[in-house]
Design a protein around this motif. Sequence first.
Motif, PDB file in Angstrom:
ATOM      1  N   ASP A  23     -61.104  50.613  20.009  1.00 14.67           N
ATOM      2  CA  ASP A  23     -62.442  51.215  20.034  1.00 14.67           C
ATOM      3  C   ASP A  23     -62.669  52.100  18.818  1.00 14.67           C
ATOM      4  OD1 ASP A  23     -63.129  49.903  22.381  1.00 14.67           O
ATOM      5  OD2 ASP A  23     -62.390  51.522  23.639  1.00 14.67           O
ATOM      6  N   ASP A  24     -62.246  51.613  17.658  1.00  9.56           N
ATOM      7  CA  ASP A  24     -62.419  52.262  16.355  1.00  9.56           C
ATOM      8  C   ASP A  24     -61.630  53.558  16.195  1.00  9.56           C
ATOM      9  OD1 ASP A  24     -63.485  51.618  13.891  1.00  9.56           O
ATOM     10  OD2 ASP A  24     -65.236  52.898  14.134  1.00  9.56           O
ATOM     11  N   GLN A  25     -60.664  53.806  17.076  1.00  7.23           N
ATOM     12  CA  GLN A  25     -59.778  54.966  16.964  1.00  7.23           C
ATOM     13  C   GLN A  25     -58.389  54.488  16.565  1.00  7.23           C
ATOM     14  OE1 GLN A  25     -60.730  58.297  17.394  1.00  7.23           O
ATOM     15  NE2 GLN A  25     -62.747  57.342  17.413  1.00  7.23           N
ATOM     16  N   LEU A  26     -57.800  55.121  15.567  1.00  7.62           N
ATOM     17  CA  LEU A  26     -56.464  54.766  15.114  1.00  7.62           C
ATOM     18  C   LEU A  26     -55.455  54.993  16.240  1.00  7.62           C
ATOM     19  CD1 LEU A  26     -54.611  53.953  12.738  1.00  7.62           C
ATOM     20  CD2 LEU A  26     -54.452  56.396  12.205  1.00  7.62           C
ATOM     21  N   ILE A  27     -54.666  53.950  16.574  1.00  6.11           N
ATOM     22  CA  ILE A  27     -53.649  54.105  17.622  1.00  6.11           C
ATOM     23  C   ILE A  27     -52.236  53.922  17.085  1.00  6.11           C
ATOM     24  CG2 ILE A  27     -55.152  53.553  19.559  1.00  6.11           C
ATOM     25  CD1 ILE A  27     -53.874  50.722  19.514  1.00  6.11           C
ATOM     26  N   SER A  28     -52.082  53.168  15.975  1.00  3.09           N
ATOM     27  CA  SER A  28     -50.745  53.023  15.409  1.00  3.09           C
ATOM     28  C   SER A  28     -50.821  52.412  14.022  1.00  3.09           C
ATOM     29  CB  SER A  28     -49.841  52.169  16.303  1.00  3.09           C
ATOM     30  OG  SER A  28     -50.287  50.832  16.337  1.00  3.09           O
ATOM     31  N   VAL A  29     -49.731  52.594  13.289  1.00  2.00           N
ATOM     32  CA  VAL A  29     -49.534  51.978  11.984  1.00  2.00           C
ATOM     33  C   VAL A  29     -48.201  51.249  12.051  1.00  2.00           C
ATOM     34  CG1 VAL A  29     -49.193  52.424   9.536  1.00  2.00           C
ATOM     35  CG2 VAL A  29     -50.843  53.777  10.807  1.00  2.00           C
ATOM     36  N   THR A  30     -48.201  50.001  11.618  1.00  2.00           N
ATOM     37  CA  THR A  30     -47.002  49.168  11.673  1.00  2.00           C
ATOM     38  C   THR A  30     -46.642  48.739  10.258  1.00  2.00           C
ATOM     39  OG1 THR A  30     -47.754  48.315  13.806  1.00  2.00           O
ATOM     40  CG2 THR A  30     -46.005  47.085  12.711  1.00  2.00           C
ATOM     41  N   SER A  31     -45.357  48.846   9.901  1.00  2.00           N
ATOM     42  CA  SER A  31     -44.921  48.355   8.594  1.00  2.00           C
ATOM     43  C   SER A  31     -43.737  47.413   8.777  1.00  2.00           C
ATOM     44  CB  SER A  31     -44.553  49.511   7.656  1.00  2.00           C
ATOM     45  OG  SER A  31     -43.464  50.237   8.171  1.00  2.00           O
ATOM     46  N   PHE A  32     -43.607  46.500   7.829  1.00  2.00           N
ATOM     47  CA  PHE A  32     -42.581  45.464   7.890  1.00  2.00           C
ATOM     48  C   PHE A  32     -41.702  45.521   6.650  1.00  2.00           C
ATOM     49  CE2 PHE A  32     -46.481  43.981   9.887  1.00  2.00           C
ATOM     50  CZ  PHE A  32     -46.041  43.641  11.155  1.00  2.00           C
ATOM     51  N   ALA A  33     -40.389  45.604   6.836  1.00  2.82           N
ATOM     52  CA  ALA A  33     -39.458  45.506   5.709  1.00  2.82           C
ATOM     53  C   ALA A  33     -39.012  44.050   5.621  1.00  2.82           C
ATOM     54  CB  ALA A  33     -38.262  46.416   5.919  1.00  2.82           C
ATOM     55  N   ILE A  34     -39.149  43.483   4.426  1.00  3.69           N
ATOM     56  CA  ILE A  34     -38.833  42.074   4.209  1.00  3.69           C
ATOM     57  C   ILE A  34     -37.522  41.961   3.450  1.00  3.69           C
ATOM     58  CG2 ILE A  34     -39.675  39.895   3.242  1.00  3.69           C
ATOM     59  CD1 ILE A  34     -41.500  41.078   5.430  1.00  3.69           C
ATOM     60  N   SER A  35     -36.643  41.080   3.913  1.00  7.67           N
ATOM     61  CA  SER A  35     -35.372  40.810   3.234  1.00  7.67           C
ATOM     62  C   SER A  35     -35.139  39.304   3.228  1.00  7.67           C
ATOM     63  CB  SER A  35     -34.228  41.526   3.965  1.00  7.67           C
ATOM     64  OG  SER A  35     -32.993  41.239   3.353  1.00  7.67           O
ATOM     65  N   ASP A  36     -34.901  38.759   2.069  1.00  9.64           N
ATOM     66  CA  ASP A  36     -34.688  37.319   1.917  1.00  9.64           C
ATOM     67  C   ASP A  36     -35.828  36.505   2.517  1.00  9.64           C
ATOM     68  OD1 ASP A  36     -32.199  37.612   0.594  1.00  9.64           O
ATOM     69  OD2 ASP A  36     -31.177  37.848   2.528  1.00  9.64           O
ATOM     70  N   GLY A  37     -37.070  37.000   2.333  1.00  9.21           N
ATOM     71  CA  GLY A  37     -38.234  36.272   2.796  1.00  9.21           C
ATOM     72  C   GLY A  37     -38.490  36.337   4.293  1.00  9.21           C
ATOM     73  N   ARG A  38     -37.757  37.176   4.997  1.00  8.01           N
ATOM     74  CA  ARG A  38     -37.922  37.299   6.448  1.00  8.01           C
ATOM     75  C   ARG A  38     -38.117  38.764   6.825  1.00  8.01           C
ATOM     76  NH1 ARG A  38     -34.175  32.848   9.187  1.00  8.01           N
ATOM     77  NH2 ARG A  38     -35.653  33.315  10.820  1.00  8.01           N
ATOM     78  N   ILE A  39     -38.765  38.986   7.961  1.00  3.71           N
ATOM     79  CA  ILE A  39     -38.937  40.344   8.450  1.00  3.71           C
ATOM     80  C   ILE A  39     -37.581  40.870   8.906  1.00  3.71           C
ATOM     81  CG2 ILE A  39     -40.000  41.804  10.213  1.00  3.71           C
ATOM     82  CD1 ILE A  39     -42.360  39.835  10.224  1.00  3.71           C
ATOM     83  N   ALA A  40     -37.133  41.958   8.281  1.00  5.64           N
ATOM     84  CA  ALA A  40     -35.840  42.554   8.631  1.00  5.64           C
ATOM     85  C   ALA A  40     -36.006  43.684   9.638  1.00  5.64           C
ATOM     86  CB  ALA A  40     -35.136  43.062   7.374  1.00  5.64           C
ATOM     87  N   THR A  41     -37.064  44.491   9.461  1.00  8.43           N
ATOM     88  CA  THR A  41     -37.335  45.583  10.404  1.00  8.43           C
ATOM     89  C   THR A  41     -38.837  45.743  10.569  1.00  8.43           C
ATOM     90  OG1 THR A  41     -37.322  47.289   8.704  1.00  8.43           O
ATOM     91  CG2 THR A  41     -35.233  46.880   9.835  1.00  8.43           C
TER      92      THR A  41
END
Length: 61
Positions: A23-41
């Motif tokens: 509903d237009d309110q910030l609830i979270s921020v997600t970040s992805f660490a990439i290693s060897d072309g894959r999501i590591a964390t």
Amino acid sequence: MATDATARPALINGVAGLVNTLDDQLISVTSFAISDGRIATIDILSCPDRLARLGLTRLEP
């Protein structure tokens, strides 16, 4: 009652991520660490106090 949830792509500390709103309110921020072309964390920040201190700027498409 209908809600409007969105997940928009963003750069979070220079890495791929998402800014998640409900509903237009910030609830979270997600970040992805990439290693060897894959999501590591996946890091999710959802603490309202910490989110308020991020100083995010909304960019229109």
